[in-house]
Design a protein around this motif. Structure first.
Motif, PDB file in Angstrom:
ATOM      1  N   VAL A  18       0.825  -1.202   0.000  1.00 42.31           N
ATOM      2  CA  VAL A  18       0.000   0.000   0.000  1.00 42.31           C
ATOM      3  C   VAL A  18       0.865   1.260   0.000  1.00 42.31           C
ATOM      4  O   VAL A  18       0.501   2.277  -0.596  1.00 42.31           O
ATOM      5  CB  VAL A  18      -0.995  -0.028   1.184  1.00 42.31           C
ATOM      6  N   ASP A  22       0.331   4.203  -2.589  1.00 42.16           N
ATOM      7  CA  ASP A  22       0.141   5.600  -2.198  1.00 42.16           C
ATOM      8  C   ASP A  22       1.161   6.519  -2.866  1.00 42.16           C
ATOM      9  O   ASP A  22       0.824   7.634  -3.275  1.00 42.16           O
ATOM     10  CB  ASP A  22       0.204   5.743  -0.681  1.00 42.16           C
ATOM     11  N   ASN A  40      -8.795   6.269   1.945  1.00 37.73           N
ATOM     12  CA  ASN A  40      -8.002   5.081   1.661  1.00 37.73           C
ATOM     13  C   ASN A  40      -7.312   4.493   2.878  1.00 37.73           C
ATOM     14  O   ASN A  40      -6.312   3.801   2.754  1.00 37.73           O
ATOM     15  CB  ASN A  40      -6.966   5.401   0.567  1.00 37.73           C
ATOM     16  N   ILE A  42      -6.450   1.983   5.830  1.00 32.30           N
ATOM     17  CA  ILE A  42      -6.453   0.522   5.798  1.00 32.30           C
ATOM     18  C   ILE A  42      -6.585  -0.100   7.188  1.00 32.30           C
ATOM     19  O   ILE A  42      -6.468  -1.309   7.337  1.00 32.30           O
ATOM     20  CB  ILE A  42      -5.188  -0.029   5.104  1.00 32.30           C
ATOM     21  N   ARG A  75      -7.786  -0.481  -2.699  1.00 27.31           N
ATOM     22  CA  ARG A  75      -6.338  -0.686  -2.565  1.00 27.31           C
ATOM     23  C   ARG A  75      -5.776  -1.746  -3.524  1.00 27.31           C
ATOM     24  O   ARG A  75      -4.885  -2.512  -3.178  1.00 27.31           O
ATOM     25  CB  ARG A  75      -5.986  -1.029  -1.108  1.00 27.31           C
TER      26      ARG A  75
END
Length: 151
Positions: A18, A22, A40, A42, A75
């Motif tokens: 991730v 990003d 977004n 997580i 994601r």
């Protein structure tokens, strides 16, 4: 061979992937990155797929509940060095299967108009354009898609 693992957002490989996602989105989203980034997180994703080839984490994806009968795909990411090998398709298919097993009937998602590869990928995987939903309604950079799941 691609190995997919069902996990959650505490998985260290998922967290690492991730970070790569990003960084990529920060460059493509430009000035709108902070707006999108707030959606977004997580921390509480309980349905995460991490894909491995030769023991190395190469891609990921997740879903979260959206309404009573849908999930939102979140994601999705494949390392640039691993693209074109079917990893993203394997991840997406695994997420759809998992969602179907949980009795969900459709998947929705949002991607950016600047993520041309992602747009092509979702269309290739039978996702159809829908009106922007939720926080994306007034976002010109957002494209939203949906796919019904086969029971």
């Amino acid at each position: 061979m691609i190995e997919v693992v069902r996990t959650n957002s505490s998985n260290k490989d998922f967290i690492h992937l991730v970070k790569g996602l990003d960084a990529y989105l920060k460059t493509t989203d430009g000035d709108e990155h902070e707006f999108y980034n707030q959606f977004n997180g997580i921390a509480v994703l309980n349905h995460v797929i991490v894909a491995y080839t030769d023991g190395e984490a190469m891609g990921c994806g997740a879903f979260k509940k959206f309404g009573n009968s849908s999930v939102e795909i979140k994601r999705m990411y494949t390392k640039p060095s691993a693209r074109g090998q079917g990893i993203a398709t394997e991840i997406l298919n695994s997420l759809e299967t998992w969602a179907s097993e949980q009795a969900y009937v459709s998947c929705i998602l949002e991607t950016g108009i600047r993520q041309k590869e992602a747009v092509r990928f979702y269309k290739k995987n039978n996702y159809k354009s829908i009106p922007n939903y939720g926080q994306y309604i007034n976002m010109d950079n957002s494209l939203c898609f949906e796919k019904g799941l086969i029971k």
